[in-house]
Write a protein that holds these residues in place. Structure first.
Motif, PDB file in Angstrom:
ATOM      1  N   GLU A  73       0.850  -1.186   0.000  1.00 21.78           N
ATOM      2  CA  GLU A  73       0.000   0.000   0.000  1.00 21.78           C
ATOM      3  C   GLU A  73       0.885   1.236   0.000  1.00 21.78           C
ATOM      4  OE1 GLU A  73      -3.432   0.123   2.562  1.00 21.78           O
ATOM      5  OE2 GLU A  73      -3.018  -1.949   3.105  1.00 21.78           O
ATOM      6  N   ARG A 100      -9.058  -2.073   4.099  1.00 19.57           N
ATOM      7  CA  ARG A 100      -7.882  -2.912   4.340  1.00 19.57           C
ATOM      8  C   ARG A 100      -8.329  -4.272   4.848  1.00 19.57           C
ATOM      9  NH1 ARG A 100      -3.645  -0.504   8.016  1.00 19.57           N
ATOM     10  NH2 ARG A 100      -2.473  -2.213   7.087  1.00 19.57           N
ATOM     11  N   SER A 101      -7.847  -5.300   4.209  1.00 23.63           N
ATOM     12  CA  SER A 101      -8.229  -6.639   4.643  1.00 23.63           C
ATOM     13  C   SER A 101      -7.264  -7.193   5.697  1.00 23.63           C
ATOM     14  CB  SER A 101      -8.279  -7.586   3.448  1.00 23.63           C
ATOM     15  OG  SER A 101      -7.005  -7.681   2.839  1.00 23.63           O
ATOM     16  N   GLN A 102      -6.049  -6.695   5.729  1.00 21.84           N
ATOM     17  CA  GLN A 102      -5.083  -7.183   6.711  1.00 21.84           C
ATOM     18  C   GLN A 102      -5.484  -6.719   8.105  1.00 21.84           C
ATOM     19  OE1 GLN A 102      -4.090  -5.285   4.069  1.00 21.84           O
ATOM     20  NE2 GLN A 102      -3.239  -6.856   2.738  1.00 21.84           N
ATOM     21  N   GLY A 103      -5.677  -7.662   8.995  1.00 14.08           N
ATOM     22  CA  GLY A 103      -6.007  -7.340  10.376  1.00 14.08           C
ATOM     23  C   GLY A 103      -7.450  -6.943  10.601  1.00 14.08           C
TER      24      GLY A 103
END
Length: 96
Positions: free
Chosen positions: A5, A62-65
């Motif tokens: 990102e 955001r997909s992370q976390g």
């Protein structure tokens, strides 16, 4: 291959926003709800915080976390609501 990102959005603000909403809901429930119905309305308010937490974290993109952020939002909201309701419960014990 995943691309990094370039300018990730801040996610902590969304978590704190849910905590603030939980505090406002708990205060409104504590002031306006009958003492017998406070626990039920706090459960409804926590359900609303869950929906807002999902929407806020989905909006960040955001997909992370994602799961950790939603869990932090809800756990914090539950703690905030618990502390405020404890204050209202203790205030109800004081003769006045």
């Amino acid at each position: 291959m995943a691309l990094p990102e370039l300018a990730p959005r801040r996610t902590f603000g969304g978590i704190v926003a849910v905590w603030v909403l939980a505090a406002l809901i708990a205060i409104v429930v504590g002031v306006f709800a009958a003492p017998d119905w406070r626990a039920a309305w706090l459960g409804v308010g926590l359900g609303g915080c869950l929906i807002v937490a999902f929407a806020t974290q989905l909006w960040s993109g955001r997909s992370q976390g994602f799961t950790e952020r939603v869990a932090a939002s809800i756990l914090g909201a539950a703690l905030v609501m618990g502390v405020i309701s404890l204050g209202f419960g203790l205030a109800a014990l004081v003769p006045g």
